[in-house]
Structures are given as structure tokens and as C-alpha cells.
Design a protein around this motif. Structure first.
Motif, PDB file in Angstrom:
ATOM      1  N   LYS A 191     -86.899  -0.443 -23.589  1.00  0.00           N
ATOM      2  CA  LYS A 191     -87.645   0.482 -22.727  1.00  0.00           C
ATOM      3  C   LYS A 191     -87.914   1.835 -23.389  1.00  0.00           C
ATOM      4  CE  LYS A 191     -85.840  -1.599 -18.482  1.00  0.00           C
ATOM      5  NZ  LYS A 191     -85.112  -1.390 -17.212  1.00  0.00           N
ATOM      6  N   SER A 251     -95.672   4.470 -12.939  1.00  0.00           N
ATOM      7  CA  SER A 251     -94.932   3.848 -11.846  1.00  0.00           C
ATOM      8  C   SER A 251     -93.786   3.029 -12.411  1.00  0.00           C
ATOM      9  CB  SER A 251     -95.858   2.945 -11.013  1.00  0.00           C
ATOM     10  OG  SER A 251     -96.372   1.891 -11.810  1.00  0.00           O
ATOM     11  N   VAL A 252     -92.698   2.946 -11.650  1.00  0.00           N
ATOM     12  CA  VAL A 252     -91.537   2.137 -12.041  1.00  0.00           C
ATOM     13  C   VAL A 252     -91.119   1.281 -10.849  1.00  0.00           C
ATOM     14  CG1 VAL A 252     -90.749   3.797 -13.765  1.00  0.00           C
ATOM     15  CG2 VAL A 252     -89.903   3.954 -11.419  1.00  0.00           C
ATOM     16  N   ASP A 284     -85.489   0.396 -11.104  1.00  0.00           N
ATOM     17  CA  ASP A 284     -85.438   0.601 -12.552  1.00  0.00           C
ATOM     18  C   ASP A 284     -85.177   2.074 -12.858  1.00  0.00           C
ATOM     19  OD1 ASP A 284     -85.634   0.463 -15.262  1.00  0.00           O
ATOM     20  OD2 ASP A 284     -87.590  -0.534 -15.316  1.00  0.00           O
ATOM     21  N   ALA A 322     -85.971   3.271 -16.600  1.00  0.00           N
ATOM     22  CA  ALA A 322     -87.357   3.648 -16.892  1.00  0.00           C
ATOM     23  C   ALA A 322     -87.676   5.011 -16.292  1.00  0.00           C
ATOM     24  CB  ALA A 322     -88.316   2.586 -16.367  1.00  0.00           C
ATOM     25  N   TYR A 323     -87.190   5.258 -15.082  1.00  0.00           N
ATOM     26  CA  TYR A 323     -87.431   6.553 -14.428  1.00  0.00           C
ATOM     27  C   TYR A 323     -86.860   7.694 -15.270  1.00  0.00           C
ATOM     28  CZ  TYR A 323     -87.708  10.098 -10.765  1.00  0.00           C
ATOM     29  OH  TYR A 323     -88.008  11.219 -10.059  1.00  0.00           O
ATOM     30  N   TRP A 381     -88.966   8.328 -18.371  1.00  0.00           N
ATOM     31  CA  TRP A 381     -90.252   8.982 -18.072  1.00  0.00           C
ATOM     32  C   TRP A 381     -90.100  10.459 -17.759  1.00  0.00           C
ATOM     33  CZ3 TRP A 381     -94.474   7.544 -19.887  1.00  0.00           C
ATOM     34  CH2 TRP A 381     -94.910   6.224 -19.880  1.00  0.00           C
ATOM     35  N   ASN A 417     -95.027  -3.746  -9.443  1.00  0.00           N
ATOM     36  CA  ASN A 417     -94.182  -3.356 -10.567  1.00  0.00           C
ATOM     37  C   ASN A 417     -93.134  -4.389 -10.955  1.00  0.00           C
ATOM     38  OD1 ASN A 417     -95.154  -0.430  -9.637  1.00  0.00           O
ATOM     39  ND2 ASN A 417     -94.469  -0.359 -11.771  1.00  0.00           N
ATOM     40  N   SER A 455     -93.506  -1.031 -15.936  1.00  0.00           N
ATOM     41  CA  SER A 455     -93.846   0.370 -15.712  1.00  0.00           C
ATOM     42  C   SER A 455     -95.305   0.555 -16.106  1.00  0.00           C
ATOM     43  CB  SER A 455     -92.944   1.278 -16.551  1.00  0.00           C
ATOM     44  OG  SER A 455     -93.251   2.631 -16.312  1.00  0.00           O
TER      45      SER A 455
END
Length: 878
Positions: free
Chosen positions: A102, A127-128, A140, A143-144, A147, A164, A178
């Protein structure tokens, strides 16, 4: 930045990140029964994700040709109406197979978009995955957190499983994703509605441009998720949307990806794009569809009436009807666009340019055929117009569906024509008919497939069939497949000599033999890179050791036929020209079938020359030269022919029978020298599609049997004719004698017919001013029955004639009326013959003055004259 530069910058960027840039796989899928066409960038790499096959590189980047017009991903009806859906599109992708995950994927995506392409950061949203209770999946957070080091948190949105969590189908590799979205609206529009409120809401100016999928799971047939052997990255960026964003356009069609096609179409139509909405939609449909059509044909899929071929035919016909209806293209036009597209794509997809004349020929022939069909459908509507007016000015659903199913008229085209005629369409009735057809199709093809049962994890199959007909094997995994009529098992072995159906060669059959049982292998097929041994039952002990034994005699015939196809291909190119390319083949133990590009019938003299060349190569006993695991560049340097539409890896297998004669890339089984083929005989040559011819041939003892059968037939003819020398002259004499006798017989029958006419004239009854004749007669043909009726009409006024006859064992009725009786007495031959046909258990119809009927019961003919008299008396009220 033009589209070519945008694509190249993508390649250069990921090459700098140690990715191997690979070519696009063919659009048409060969070895995956779950797909007709590549519908996503990841489809060619499915086996790498599942662990069925090791990836050749840990990191890959590419642009993949994709097609979405059927199944889960179906965008066809939106194409042309909105700004961003397409049939064929390019998917730019970067891939990690068990390498980075990721953090690298998201950082590189941001770097490429904002630093290389310089897209404004304040126009981007990401978006996640928010998680899903049903699948017990957490949000997730990783991923957040990644970002929020690059983008403001109010631009990071949580998305549902629908948006997603990426899945390519009902089963297979999947995982959270994402997405990156861009807001292309004006400042004024943005001030009114925040962009984050429009993400994933089908707004044409707030669109997804990149999806980063984190492949962690495999969706099983029972709906459950299991972890994949390793974590992978699968990204997909819609090339056309990316160009729209970078070139600051409001539509994909306004970019230089589509504008050359659009301007060409508009110019040929005498229109200016952007001035008429309906014409603009038609232009966009044609500009989009030619891409799908041309590249599908290039990659080996010809239009046809079933499966993948029907999809391409449907797309082509949709483009033609839009041009026909809204741009007044009444003659083939679509094929001209292929040249514009080929020039535009030559630097990235050169295969279209290489096959341009063939692709254009196929498209033009399909256009001609559909334009004829359109004309026939319009005539059908015209013929039924009065019926529709009687039906409350409505085209009934059954007829609308017939126009769709038989003539290729989509419902909207029928509705358009109906409006022009002041009619409407029973759309609900059409839907009922359509659903019934879908149910029939579902019932015919329905199957239930279990998940794989893994016996030996992390074991792949070794194919040893090039060198052996037997091997010691163990079952690695198995599954059961149930259809309406049968149940079968698919077994995967650790080592197998069985060749799986591929490249036109059918799969091997044989046996799996353990100490306690023998299991028959009914067929061998490929599913991606798995070799499936198909059996009717499951071994009692799946952990046993088996001797896997190919039916060697059957395979030997297959090998002879496969090697003969290589010799045939070379001979065709020598006799007909280098334009000849293989377009399909079937190699079985019984025959070989070879389809090839050629635009004219192969003449008899050419066939004999081709046959002679192949047999000459056989008599030379040329040894097989086989090179396995050859770098593809080296193989092409040898002059090896690569087939269009086939997917080749970095290393290939080269098959040569004297490098001056035949060198091809091939994975099939072959003889060790051409002399083992024995003998080659062409049995037929025919056309299978526009620009595609087919030769069928046999070899070895099958060819001997074929020749002997024809010699036996020739001997039998000589015996009948009574000559051993000038057979053709004797047959010609028989034909001439036959023609003389036919003329004499015809003269005799006409004399009989004239006598019968005179007799019937004498039998006419007077019924209220009507001359009534009803008789069962003896005539030799339907034509004579018709002639008798029309001859009677010439000599008898006020005639009502009913003739009943048995012709070739089947009952027939003919009714003839004088014109004045139709107009003055309201008699109708068509209605009368339908009533009489009940006596012979049949039906019929025709014109008001003349009609015919056929039936099943000849015994009922005797009752026809009396029944006719009763019906006429009732009509005349006597």
C-alpha cells in the motif's frame, strides 16, 4: 500533452521504479471459461495472484486493452450518451506480485499525478474502504493513514463495499481498494456543490481516474473469502479519463484519443460535431465502437452468431444502426474508420496496422449483411403495418422481439421507426419475451461449480507430455462441476503427460491408474494456467499415487494432423502469398481444419499444388527441430511466425520442419519427422467468414481410407456405366439421355394435364351463377397443380375451383376464384383453403383469388370436394 506523451510518461515513470513494461495481452480470452474478453487490467495476471503460476517479474507496468459489454461489467448502453463510458478502453496499470504494497503504491500514484502530470491537488479526492460486516472486513485504516500524509483529511472519503472493494467477478482474486477522483468542474460549479458530495455519484465531471487495489483475498464459490498466498498490488487507471483530466476537457470524446475519429465521421456525414445532440451521440457511438470491433477482430475474434463473436457482431450492428438512423449512412462506412484508428494506434498497438486490409474486409462484409437485414426488417414492419393499426396502433411485444432476435432491431430502433409511422410498441410484452429467452439460455448453460479442494498446497503442475505418454502423478486439487445433464470432476496433477486443449489441438484422453482403481480421463482442458483432467467420477483415494496414461494411439493421430497443419500453413503462403495468416484451427485424431486469411476461393489447381508441396515435405522425412524456452526475440529472429491474438511470454517453444519451410511458435505435440505423417489429403475448401477460408484435410491411414472410399465409389460407377476407359464421356452420355427423357416425360404430363383440364370443365356445376368444380385429381407436382388451376381460370368464367391431390405422399389443396367473385360475392380463397385444410390436418393461405394448403392426413382428401360444396353454398346462401 497529447495522449501518446501521457501514455509514455506512465511507462517511463514506472520503469524508473524498477517495473518491467510489458505489452498488452490480446483482447480475446482463450483459456479462461469465466471471461470472453479481457475486462480489466488484472485479468491476464489472475494466475499470479492465485499462486497457480509464478510471476515472471515482481513488478510490472502496462497498458491493457479491455472490453466491457457483458457480464458484471457491462457499460454498453451508456456508451455514446455520457462522456466517460466506453466499450474498448485502455487500462494503465502497475503491479506488484508479492513485492511492495500500500505505502509504495499510493505514494507513487500521488507522485505521478501531481508532479509528473501536474494535476492540481485541490481538485483530487481519494477514497478508502470503510469495512463490511457481512464479510467480517475491517476498514482500511492503513490506507487512510498513508493518504493523510499527502492530502487533507477532508478529501479522504470512506467508501462502501460497492465502491471500495474490487472483485473481477463472482469468484476470484479481490481486495479493498483506494480510488482517486478528480473534480473537473468550473470554479463556479465547485462553489455551489462541494466535490466530495459528488464522488461516486455518476457525475460526468467528478470521475474516478485511478484505482489502487490491494489483492489480499480469493472469493470462493460459496461466497466466503480466504487469504491469498501473498499480498499483491493491482492498479488500474482509465487512460481515456486521464487524458480528459490532463488535457482539461469536459468529455473523453473531446481528447485527441477520439477526436481524429470524430472529425472524420462528422466530415463524411457533412455535419459539425457539437451542433446536434442526436447526431453527436451517433458519432460518439461509432467512434467508440470501431475501437472494440477492430481490435477484437485483430486479436482473433470474428463476428458470429454465438458467444464472443455475437458480442462483437452486436457492437458492430449498434454502430451501424446509429449511423443509418441519425447520420444517413445507408452504405458501409464503419470499415473506413479502421484506417484512421490504425494510424492513430500504430506506435502502441501495431497489430491493427499489420492486419488492416483483413480487418476492413471483415467489417465491410458485416456492414453489408446488416444493412440487408435492416432493409428486410423494415419491409417486415411495412407488411404488418395494417395489423398494428388494428391493434390499437401498437406493435405487439412478440413482433418487437422477433425484429430484435431475427433482424437485429434493438427495441429503441423499433420504437423510433414506430413513432415515424404513428405507432407505439408494447415494451412490457417485449420484456416478457426477452426474459423468456434469457431463462431458456440460463437453463441451457446453468452449472454449479464447487470450490477447489486442495490436496497438496503450493504445488504446481509439471507438463511432461512432449517426451512421454505416461507419468507418475498425484492429485494436487480437485472440484466438482454439475450441469443440467451431467456431473464431472476436474483434477489437477503435480505431473502430467496429458496435453490440455489449446491452440486448436484437442485435449488428450486416457486413464489414471492406481493400485485399486482405474479412472478414465474424458478430456483435458486449460483454465488459465491450470491443466484440468476431466473425469466422470472422483478417485476413492485422492491421495493415492497414479500412473497417468495418455491414449497413445489417439495422440499419435493428433500429432500427425498437428504437424501437417504447420506444413499446410507454409504451403499456403508459398502458393497464395504472404498475406495468408492462420485465423483458427482444429486438430483432432480424425481430421485437421485450418482457417486462414484469403479473399478469394482457392482454385482447384492451387489446392492440388498445395497438397503436392505438403506430401513432398512428408516424403522428405524432415526431422523435427524443437527449441524450448527460447527468448521470444531469438525466436522471431529465426523467422518464427507468431499468430495474431495469441499471448506469448518472454520464453517460447519453437517448432521447425526445415527452417526454410516451416518455423512457428507452438505449444502442441508433433511427430519427430514429417515421414511419420504418412500421407496428406485435402477433403474440402470453403468460406467461413469475410476474408477467411477453411481447408479440411486428413492424414495417414484416415487419408488412405478416404482415397480408398472414393476409388471404391469410382469402381462402382464404372460397373454401373459399363466402361473402364472413358468414364466421363459415358456419364455425360447418360446425362444427355436423361435430359431427353425428361423432356419427353414433361410433354406427356402436359398432355395429360390438358386432358384433365378438359374433363374438369365438363364437370362444372351451376350454383347461383357460379361455375363450381371440386375434385380430387392426380398430378405429379405442386407446379402442375398450380398450372391446372390457372389454366382452368382462363377458360371458365365465374369459377370456384377446388383441387385436392396427393403429391409425393403428402396431401395438398388448391383453391382458385375468378376476380369478380372475390369483389362481388365476397369470396376469399385464403379463408376457404384454411377451412378445407382441417380435413387433412393442415393449414395454408395465400391471396384472395388463389390459395394453397398442405397437411398430414392424405385420407382426408376424399372429404374435401363435399366440404367445399357445403362451404360455397353457405357463402352464397343457397
Amino acid at each position: 500533452m497529447n495522449s501518446a506523451e501521457i501514455r509514455q510518461k506512465f511507462f517511463d515513470f514506472f520503469a524508473s521504479k524498477q517495473h518491467q513494461v510489458v505489452p498488452s495481452a490480446p483482447l480475446v480470452v482463450k483459456d479462461d471459461p469465466t471471461l470472453m474478453f479481457i475486462n480489466s487490467g488484472m485479468a491476464p495476471f489472475k494466475d499470479y495472484f492465485l499462486g497457480n503460476k509464478p510471476a515472471p517479474y515482481k513488478r510490472i507496468a502496462d497498458t491493457q486493452k479491455c472490453l466491457r459489454v457483458s457480464g458484471k461489467h457491462n457499460d454498453l448502453e451508456e456508451v455514446g450518451y455520457d462522456t466517460y463510458h466506453h466499450t474498448m478502453f485502455e487500462m494503465l496499470g502497475n503491479w506488484s506480485f508479492g513485492d511492495y504494497f500500500k505505502k509504495e503504491a499510493l505514494h507513487w500514484a500521488w507522485e505521478l499525478l501531481t508532479e509528473v502530470y501536474q494535476l492540481p491537488k485541490d481538485r483530487l479526492y481519494v477514497s478508502v474502504f470503510q469495512g463490511d460486516e457481512k464479510d467480517n472486513l475491517e476498514k482500511d485504516q492503513d490506507a487512510y493513514d498513508i493518504w493523510k500524509t499527502m492530502i487533507a483529511e477532508d478529501r479522504i472519503l470512506f467508501g462502501s463495499k460497492k465502491d471500495n472493494f474490487w472483485e473481477m467477478g463472482d469468484t476470484g482474486p479481490c481486495g479493498p481498494c483506494s480510488e482517486i477522483h478528480i473534480d473537473l468542474r468550473s470554479e463556479e460549479e465547485i462553489a455551489q456543490v462541494p466535490g466530495k458530495d459528488l464522488v461516486n455519484n455518476d457525475h460526468p465531471q467528478v470521475v474516478e481516474i485511478w484505482n489502487n487495489v490491494f489483492m489480499e483475498f480469493n472469493r470462493l464459490a460459496d461466497g466466503s473469502l480466504v487469504k491469498l498466498p501473498a499480498q499483491h498490488v493491482d492498479t488500474g487507471m482509465g487512460f481515456e479519463r486521464l487524458c480528459m483530466a490532463i488535457q482539461q476537457k469536459r468529455s473523453n470524446y473531446d481528447t485527441d484519443v477520439f477526436q481524429p475519429l470524430i472529425q472524420f465521421i462528422a466530415g463524411e456525414a457533412g455535419l459539425k460535431y457539437g451542433e446536434n445532440e442526436k447526431a453527436d451521440i451517433a458519432i460518439r457511438v461509432m467512434a467508440d465502437h470501431i475501437r472494440a470491433i477492430a481490435f477484437a477482430i485483430t486479436d482473433g475474434q470474428l463476428p458470429s452468431n454465438n458467444k464472443a463473436g455475437y458480442v462483437i457482431r452486436r457492437i458492430l450492428r449498434r454502430a451501424v444502426r446509429y449511423g443509418f438512423t441519425f447520420l444517413d449512412f445507408k452504405k458501409p462506412f464503419l470499415y473506413k474508420l479502421a484506417e484512421v484508428l490504425a494510424d492513430q494506434m500504430a506506435h502502441v498497438f501495431p497489430e491493427l496496422k499489420q492486419q488492416l486490409s483483413f480487418v476492413q474486409r471483415v467489417i465491410e462484409e458485416e456492414e453489408n449483411a446488416f444493412l440487408r437485414t435492416l432493409d428486410n426488417g423494415l419491409k417486415r414492419l411495412d407488411a404488418l403495418e395494417e395489423k398494428f393499426k388494428e391493434n390499437n396502433n401498437t406493435i405487439d411485444g412478440k413482433t418487437a422481439f422477433e425484429l430484435y432476435d431475427t433482424f437485429g432491431f434493438p427495441l429503441d430502433l423499433t420504437a423510433l421507426i414506430a413513432r415515424e409511422k404513428g405507432l407505439k410498441v408494447d415494451e412490457a410484452g417485449f420484456s416478457v419475451e426477452m426474459e423468456q429467452q434469457k431463462n431458456r439460455s440460463r437453463n441451457a448453460s446453468a452449472s454449479e461449480q464447487s470450490d477447489w479442494v486442495v490436496v497438496q498446497p503450493d504445488v504446481t503442475t509439471e507438463f511432461v507430455g512432449y517426451d512421454r505418454d505416461e507419468a507418475t502423478s498425484h492429485i494436487v486439487r480437485y472440484r466438482q462441476v454439475k450441469t443440467k445433464n451431467k456431473s464431472e470432476y476436474h483434477l489437477v496433477l503435480d505431473q502430467t503427460p496429458f496435453y490440455a486443449e489449446s491452440g486448436g489441438q484437442i485435449g488428450d484422453t486416457g486413464y489414471l491408474i492406481s493400485e485399486t482403481e482405474q479412472i478414465e480421463v474424458l478430456d483435458t482442458k486449460k483454465e488459465n494456467d491450470l491443466i484440468l483432467h476431466i473425469t466422470a467420477k472422483l478417485p476413492q483415494n485422492v491421495e493415492a499415487e497414479f500412473k497417468s496414461q495418455v491414449d497413445a494411439e489417439r495422440r499419435n493421430f493428433i500429432r500427425k494432423n498437428h504437424s501437417a497443419t504447420h506444413l499446410l500453413h507454409a504451403a499456403l503462403r508459398k502458393v497464395l502469398g504472404d498475406h495468408v495468416q492462420q485465423r483458427g484451427s482444429l486438430v483432432s485424431e480424425k481430421l485437421l481444419r485450418f482457417d486462414f486469411s484469403h479473399f478469394a476461393k482457392v482454385e482447384e489447381a492451387q489446392l492440388r499444388e498445395i497438397e503436392h508441396i505438403v506430401n513432398e515435405r512428408i516424403r522428405q522425412s524432415i526431422p523435427l527441430e524443437e527449441q524450448r524456452n527460447t527468448p521470444i526475440a531469438d525466436a522471431k529472429g529465426m523467422g518464427a511466425m507468431a499468430l495474431f491474438g495469441e499471448k506469448y511470454g518472454e520464453f517460447v517453444r519453437v517448432i521447425a520442419f526445415d527452417r526454410e519451410h516451416s518455423v512457428e511458435l507452438c505449444g502442441g505435440t508433433h511427430v519427430y519427422n514429417t515421414g511419420q505423417i504418412g500421407y496428406f489429403k485435402i477433403v474440402s475448401e470453403s468460406s467461413v467468414a469475410a476474408g477467411v477460408r477453411r481447408i479440411e484435410a486428413v492424414t495417414a491411414t484416415v487419408a488412405e481410407d478416404y482415397v480408398q472410399q472414393h476409388l471404391n465409389e469410382l469402381h462402382a460407377v464404372r460397373e454401373v456405366v459399363g466402361t473402364q476407359s472413358n468414364l466421363s464421356g459415358a456419364v455425360q452420355k447418360l446425362q444427355e439421355d436423361y435430359k431427353v427423357l425428361q423432356k419427353q416425360l414433361e410433354h406427356f404430363e402436359l398432355k395429360q394435364l390438358s386432358s384433365l383440364k378438359d374433363s374438369l370443365v365438363q364437370q362444372a356445376q351451376q350454383l347461383d351463377g357460379v361455375n363450381f368444380v371440386a375434385e380430387q385429381v392426380e398430378v405429379s407436382s405442386s407446379d402442375h397443380l398450380k398450372k391446372l388451376a390457372f389454366d382452368m381460370r382462363q377458360v371458365v368464367d365465374n369459377l370456384v375451383l377446388v383441387l385436392a391431390a396427393e403429391i409425393d405422399g403428402k396431401p395438398q389443396i388448391a383453391v382458385m376464384l375468378s376476380d369478380n367473385l372475390v369483389s362481388e360475392k365476397s369470396l376469399n380463397a385464403s379463408q376457404l383453403v384454411r377451412d378445407l385444410a382441417k380435413e387433412i390436418k393442415g393449414g395454408g393461405g395465400g391471396q384472395p383469388f388463389y390459395a394453397t394448403a398442405g397437411g398430414k392426413d392424405s385420407a382426408g382428401l376424399q372429404a374435401v370436394p363435399a366440404k367445399a360444396l357445403e362451404l360455397i353454398k353457405n357463402s352464397l346462401k343457397i
